[in-house]
Design a protein around this motif. Sequence first.
Motif, PDB file in Angstrom:
ATOM      1  N   GLU A 156      -4.054  20.328   1.115  1.00  0.00           N
ATOM      2  CA  GLU A 156      -3.337  19.268   2.061  1.00  0.00           C
ATOM      3  C   GLU A 156      -2.769  18.147   1.978  1.00  0.00           C
ATOM      4  O   GLU A 156      -2.446  17.140   2.877  1.00  0.00           O
ATOM      5  N   ASP A 157      -3.196  17.405   0.751  1.00  0.00           N
ATOM      6  CA  ASP A 157      -2.738  16.047   0.229  1.00  0.00           C
ATOM      7  C   ASP A 157      -1.310  16.169  -0.477  1.00  0.00           C
ATOM      8  O   ASP A 157      -0.842  15.154  -0.559  1.00  0.00           O
ATOM      9  N   THR A 158      -0.672  17.437  -0.616  1.00  0.00           N
ATOM     10  CA  THR A 158       0.698  17.655  -0.977  1.00  0.00           C
ATOM     11  C   THR A 158       1.700  16.980  -0.289  1.00  0.00           C
ATOM     12  O   THR A 158       1.730  17.021   1.010  1.00  0.00           O
ATOM     13  N   GLY A 159       2.450  16.090  -0.923  1.00  0.00           N
ATOM     14  CA  GLY A 159       3.553  15.699  -0.020  1.00  0.00           C
ATOM     15  C   GLY A 159       4.035  14.461  -0.904  1.00  0.00           C
ATOM     16  O   GLY A 159       3.945  14.421  -2.064  1.00  0.00           O
ATOM     17  N   VAL A 160       5.073  13.637  -0.084  1.00  0.00           N
ATOM     18  CA  VAL A 160       5.712  12.490  -1.017  1.00  0.00           C
ATOM     19  C   VAL A 160       4.815  11.224  -0.487  1.00  0.00           C
ATOM     20  O   VAL A 160       4.671  10.764   0.640  1.00  0.00           O
ATOM     21  N   TYR A 161       4.527  10.318  -1.616  1.00  0.00           N
ATOM     22  CA  TYR A 161       3.726   9.136  -1.456  1.00  0.00           C
ATOM     23  C   TYR A 161       4.752   8.071  -1.766  1.00  0.00           C
ATOM     24  O   TYR A 161       5.425   7.985  -2.606  1.00  0.00           O
ATOM     25  N   LEU A 162       4.695   7.140  -0.739  1.00  0.00           N
ATOM     26  CA  LEU A 162       5.720   5.930  -0.710  1.00  0.00           C
ATOM     27  C   LEU A 162       5.011   4.807  -0.823  1.00  0.00           C
ATOM     28  O   LEU A 162       4.042   4.803  -0.103  1.00  0.00           O
TER      29      LEU A 162
ATOM     30  N   GLY B  38       0.803  -1.071  -0.169  1.00  0.00           N
ATOM     31  CA  GLY B  38      -0.042   0.224  -0.012  1.00  0.00           C
ATOM     32  C   GLY B  38       0.889   1.314   0.008  1.00  0.00           C
ATOM     33  O   GLY B  38       1.953   1.196  -0.446  1.00  0.00           O
ATOM     34  N   TRP B  39       0.208   2.233   0.534  1.00  0.00           N
ATOM     35  CA  TRP B  39       0.808   3.733   0.368  1.00  0.00           C
ATOM     36  C   TRP B  39       0.771   4.629   1.771  1.00  0.00           C
ATOM     37  O   TRP B  39      -0.088   4.130   2.522  1.00  0.00           O
ATOM     38  N   PHE B  40       2.121   5.125   1.882  1.00  0.00           N
ATOM     39  CA  PHE B  40       2.177   5.737   2.969  1.00  0.00           C
ATOM     40  C   PHE B  40       2.541   7.197   2.293  1.00  0.00           C
ATOM     41  O   PHE B  40       2.809   7.520   1.251  1.00  0.00           O
ATOM     42  N   ARG B  41       2.101   8.544   3.307  1.00  0.00           N
ATOM     43  CA  ARG B  41       2.643   9.634   2.741  1.00  0.00           C
ATOM     44  C   ARG B  41       3.352  10.349   3.641  1.00  0.00           C
ATOM     45  O   ARG B  41       3.032  10.216   4.967  1.00  0.00           O
ATOM     46  N   GLN B  42       4.183  11.366   3.342  1.00  0.00           N
ATOM     47  CA  GLN B  42       5.134  12.355   4.061  1.00  0.00           C
ATOM     48  C   GLN B  42       4.646  13.671   3.932  1.00  0.00           C
ATOM     49  O   GLN B  42       4.881  14.051   2.866  1.00  0.00           O
ATOM     50  N   LEU B  43       3.629  14.209   4.647  1.00  0.00           N
ATOM     51  CA  LEU B  43       3.415  15.551   4.584  1.00  0.00           C
ATOM     52  C   LEU B  43       4.319  16.462   5.115  1.00  0.00           C
ATOM     53  O   LEU B  43       4.685  16.185   6.068  1.00  0.00           O
TER      54      LEU B  43
END
Length: 122
Positions: A89-95, A35-40
Amino acid sequence: QVQLVESGGGLVQPGGSLTLSCAASGFSLDKTAIGWFRQLPGKEQEGVSFISISDHSIYYSDSVRGRFTISSDPAKNTVYLRMSSLKPEDTGVYLCAADKWFHLLEGGARTWGQGTQVTVSS
């Protein structure tokens, strides 16, 4: 070699949509959860969405439920994250990450991709 490669990030306007892809190699998607994590910016890493093909389980965080959809293509050994109604606010790096289901829910993973930047801005 176990590897996850993300693609599909970019710049999108608020309210727009974007689809991320995570191509897995070295293992089969039906053998693990993924799945996906994100770093905001300025926030702790967040688990966004996970899928377990073998268990028929899907998880969404409260912040994305109803806007994001996770899916998989076993033939391509690839997982997708369709993101709609995007907000700044969804802006970030998605891993992309893969491990046992409970490891992902706990916020950790054995295998990580390099990440892809998503920027939601007008």
